[in-house]
Design a protein around this motif. Sequence first.
Motif, PDB file in Angstrom:
ATOM      1  N   LYS A  86       0.143   1.369   0.420  1.00 56.49           N
ATOM      2  CA  LYS A  86       1.494   0.838   0.512  1.00 56.49           C
ATOM      3  C   LYS A  86       2.486   1.980   0.697  1.00 56.49           C
ATOM      4  CE  LYS A  86       4.834  -2.098  -1.882  1.00 56.49           C
ATOM      5  NZ  LYS A  86       5.111  -2.905  -3.105  1.00 56.49           N
ATOM      6  N   GLY A  87       3.232   1.915   1.797  1.00 59.86           N
ATOM      7  CA  GLY A  87       4.209   2.950   2.096  1.00 59.86           C
ATOM      8  C   GLY A  87       4.805   2.739   3.474  1.00 59.86           C
ATOM      9  N   LYS A  88       5.816   3.538   3.808  1.00 63.15           N
ATOM     10  CA  LYS A  88       6.495   3.387   5.097  1.00 63.15           C
ATOM     11  C   LYS A  88       6.218   4.535   6.053  1.00 63.15           C
ATOM     12  CE  LYS A  88      10.275   0.516   3.342  1.00 63.15           C
ATOM     13  NZ  LYS A  88      11.747   0.348   3.248  1.00 63.15           N
ATOM     14  N   THR A  89       5.820   5.669   5.537  1.00 67.51           N
ATOM     15  CA  THR A  89       5.536   6.830   6.388  1.00 67.51           C
ATOM     16  C   THR A  89       4.198   7.440   5.997  1.00 67.51           C
ATOM     17  OG1 THR A  89       6.679   8.364   4.890  1.00 67.51           O
ATOM     18  CG2 THR A  89       8.002   7.301   6.617  1.00 67.51           C
ATOM     19  N   THR A  92       3.178   9.164   2.545  1.00 69.15           N
ATOM     20  CA  THR A  92       2.591   8.472   1.398  1.00 69.15           C
ATOM     21  C   THR A  92       1.172   8.948   1.126  1.00 69.15           C
ATOM     22  OG1 THR A  92       3.917   6.548   2.009  1.00 69.15           O
ATOM     23  CG2 THR A  92       2.162   6.188   0.422  1.00 69.15           C
ATOM     24  N   LEU A  93       0.465   9.363   2.170  1.00 71.79           N
ATOM     25  CA  LEU A  93      -0.921   9.785   2.016  1.00 71.79           C
ATOM     26  C   LEU A  93      -1.063  11.151   1.374  1.00 71.79           C
ATOM     27  CD1 LEU A  93      -2.284   8.637   5.508  1.00 71.79           C
ATOM     28  CD2 LEU A  93      -2.260   7.360   3.357  1.00 71.79           C
ATOM     29  N   GLN A  94       0.043  11.869   1.234  1.00 76.27           N
ATOM     30  CA  GLN A  94      -0.046  13.224   0.665  1.00 76.27           C
ATOM     31  C   GLN A  94      -0.426  13.202  -0.807  1.00 76.27           C
ATOM     32  OE1 GLN A  94       3.658  15.184   1.541  1.00 76.27           O
ATOM     33  NE2 GLN A  94       3.286  15.231   3.759  1.00 76.27           N
ATOM     34  N   SER A  95      -0.212  12.069  -1.478  1.00 78.32           N
ATOM     35  CA  SER A  95      -0.563  11.986  -2.897  1.00 78.32           C
ATOM     36  C   SER A  95      -2.042  11.694  -3.113  1.00 78.32           C
ATOM     37  CB  SER A  95       0.283  10.907  -3.581  1.00 78.32           C
ATOM     38  OG  SER A  95       0.071   9.645  -2.972  1.00 78.32           O
ATOM     39  N   LEU A  96      -2.794  11.447  -2.048  1.00 78.41           N
ATOM     40  CA  LEU A  96      -4.222  11.129  -2.157  1.00 78.41           C
ATOM     41  C   LEU A  96      -5.077  12.371  -1.952  1.00 78.41           C
ATOM     42  CD1 LEU A  96      -4.284   7.874  -0.001  1.00 78.41           C
ATOM     43  CD2 LEU A  96      -4.464   7.968  -2.469  1.00 78.41           C
ATOM     44  N   ARG A  97      -6.141  12.450  -2.681  1.00 75.46           N
ATOM     45  CA  ARG A  97      -7.132  13.510  -2.467  1.00 75.46           C
ATOM     46  C   ARG A  97      -8.207  12.958  -1.527  1.00 75.46           C
ATOM     47  NH1 ARG A  97      -8.846  16.219  -8.069  1.00 75.46           N
ATOM     48  NH2 ARG A  97      -9.782  17.638  -6.543  1.00 75.46           N
ATOM     49  N   THR A  98      -7.881  12.937  -0.254  1.00 75.59           N
ATOM     50  CA  THR A  98      -8.738  12.292   0.737  1.00 75.59           C
ATOM     51  C   THR A  98     -10.094  12.975   0.872  1.00 75.59           C
ATOM     52  OG1 THR A  98      -7.691  13.625   2.467  1.00 75.59           O
ATOM     53  CG2 THR A  98      -6.770  11.450   2.039  1.00 75.59           C
ATOM     54  N   SER A 110       1.122   0.743   5.283  1.00 72.45           N
ATOM     55  CA  SER A 110       1.905  -0.435   5.659  1.00 72.45           C
ATOM     56  C   SER A 110       2.908  -0.703   4.543  1.00 72.45           C
ATOM     57  CB  SER A 110       1.018  -1.655   5.889  1.00 72.45           C
ATOM     58  OG  SER A 110       0.486  -2.118   4.671  1.00 72.45           O
ATOM     59  N   ASP A 111       4.025  -1.327   4.881  1.00 70.61           N
ATOM     60  CA  ASP A 111       5.072  -1.536   3.889  1.00 70.61           C
ATOM     61  C   ASP A 111       4.657  -2.500   2.788  1.00 70.61           C
ATOM     62  OD1 ASP A 111       4.892  -3.662   5.533  1.00 70.61           O
ATOM     63  OD2 ASP A 111       7.020  -3.797   6.039  1.00 70.61           O
ATOM     64  N   SER A 112       3.676  -3.339   3.036  1.00 67.12           N
ATOM     65  CA  SER A 112       3.211  -4.279   2.018  1.00 67.12           C
ATOM     66  C   SER A 112       1.882  -3.874   1.384  1.00 67.12           C
ATOM     67  CB  SER A 112       3.058  -5.681   2.631  1.00 67.12           C
ATOM     68  OG  SER A 112       2.077  -5.676   3.654  1.00 67.12           O
ATOM     69  N   GLY A 113       1.173  -2.945   2.003  1.00 67.74           N
ATOM     70  CA  GLY A 113      -0.140  -2.559   1.513  1.00 67.74           C
ATOM     71  C   GLY A 113      -1.253  -3.460   1.993  1.00 67.74           C
ATOM     72  N   TRP A 114      -0.946  -4.407   2.894  1.00 66.49           N
ATOM     73  CA  TRP A 114      -1.942  -5.335   3.424  1.00 66.49           C
ATOM     74  C   TRP A 114      -2.255  -5.002   4.872  1.00 66.49           C
ATOM     75  CZ3 TRP A 114       1.175 -10.167   1.465  1.00 66.49           C
ATOM     76  CH2 TRP A 114       1.145 -10.173   0.065  1.00 66.49           C
ATOM     77  N   THR A 115      -3.288  -5.664   5.384  1.00 66.69           N
ATOM     78  CA  THR A 115      -3.679  -5.462   6.772  1.00 66.69           C
ATOM     79  C   THR A 115      -2.680  -6.119   7.703  1.00 66.69           C
ATOM     80  OG1 THR A 115      -5.971  -5.557   6.035  1.00 66.69           O
ATOM     81  CG2 THR A 115      -5.590  -5.683   8.394  1.00 66.69           C
ATOM     82  N   LYS A 116      -2.390  -5.448   8.814  1.00 66.40           N
ATOM     83  CA  LYS A 116      -1.519  -6.006   9.846  1.00 66.40           C
ATOM     84  C   LYS A 116      -2.196  -5.859  11.201  1.00 66.40           C
ATOM     85  CE  LYS A 116       2.905  -5.402   7.516  1.00 66.40           C
ATOM     86  NZ  LYS A 116       4.291  -4.894   7.608  1.00 66.40           N
ATOM     87  N   MET A 117      -1.569  -6.462  12.219  1.00 67.29           N
ATOM     88  CA  MET A 117      -2.188  -6.481  13.537  1.00 67.29           C
ATOM     89  C   MET A 117      -2.411  -5.077  14.082  1.00 67.29           C
ATOM     90  SD  MET A 117      -0.264  -9.674  15.368  1.00 67.29           S
ATOM     91  CE  MET A 117      -0.398 -11.349  14.725  1.00 67.29           C
TER      92      MET A 117
END
Length: 436
Positions: A86-89, A92-98, A110-117
């Motif tokens: 969930k995020g707009k840019t 947001t992924l910088q907080s994850l230890r990928t 995505s802004d809702s955290g759900w799957t979109k088209m």
Amino acid sequence: MNKSYVSKYFDQLSNVMKQHSIDSMPDRIWNMDETGCSLSHNPGLIIARTGSKYLQSRTSGNRETITMLCCGNANGTMLPPLCVIKGKTVKTLQSLRTQDAPVNTKFSVSDSGWTKMGIMERWFKDHFLPLIGPQRPQLLLMDGHNSHNYVELLTEARDNNVIIVELPEHTSHWLQPLDRTVFGPFKKAYNKACTNLMNDNPGTVVSKVTFCGLMQKAWTEGMTEGNLKRGFKACGVYPLNPGVIPQDAYQPNSATRMEKVSVHGVPQEIQATIAHQETPAAVVPQETPATGVPPETPAAVANQEAPIPDDILTDVILDKVDQTLVLDIADDEVLKALIQGNIFSTPEENSQLLFQHITNDVNQKAISRFPFQNTSSPFDKDADVLPYPTSTTSVKNKKKVQERYFVLTSEEVISHKTKQLEAKQDKENKKETAKL
């Protein structure tokens, strides 16, 4: 589940697999589905003494959910997931230890955290197609979410010779392989890993920083080859076996589903039963008797309307009124004539009179069943309460019937969805023109 929908689904699935000769190739039969991992995990049960009043368990308190797009085939091969944060840019992924996630895991926002088209199309192009190999054709089973069946994705799948088959609505708990045997063990392993993390490290909570490591442990334990193979077998996909779905799965739907009723008020199934029981197998011509009256010809016998048996007629009435209020309705000759449609010339008049006759007859017979004049009976004649409204027939607005397609990548479906998209665009253009 609706049994007719499930039967049509298996028919289409069988035709596709046989037509493209992939019914014996489990490595080309895929299933994709989404699942969510909450950062506020389910801690599970606690062992304590009998009678203990204060039982505690720790969770992070962060109710954010991370969506995972998972895909596997009938051969037991699991593709790396695509995680939607969930995020707009992208920041947001910088907080994850990928680096702690499974190898080749993709991330999106995505802004809702759900799957979109757009996310679904990116998963298909950049993730699914490169990992399934060059063999074609391939089969992909998905549910009917809006992000799965839009024109751009279906066109991309058709161009790459990937056949997309959509599951019937409200059937994923029985027909989705990942739902049946994969996501359950994965969620259990994820909750266990979260509980162990917080028990072993009292100052640590489940967050985006620790999510990838926890997902890696749960992925290894839950997304196994055996679980995936059992899912395809339990859903009757591979090996193809529609009979593996138990009859109990259809009972909740059969209890509430309305059967189609003909213009005369008799269900089509009963009409077919009547015709089958009453139609003579053969008519043997007879000699002319001495009285000089010729016997009935086969055409005359065939044109006669067969009477409705009393047992079938009783079933018709019991479908319309309360069984406790029906006494000897099946013996009424007027009612038999109404159901056969022999009184009026038009079906509408017959149906209306049939309804009135049943209502009046039941009201008269039910008064003897309710001798006390109280408000608990709908036949109360007292004036201390408002009268019950009279039974009226109203014409409901007809809903737009959407055609159901199972093979989404067929020419018919793409053409249909293209027309829908063009009609929607024309409607929006007319609105913009009207504003000007």
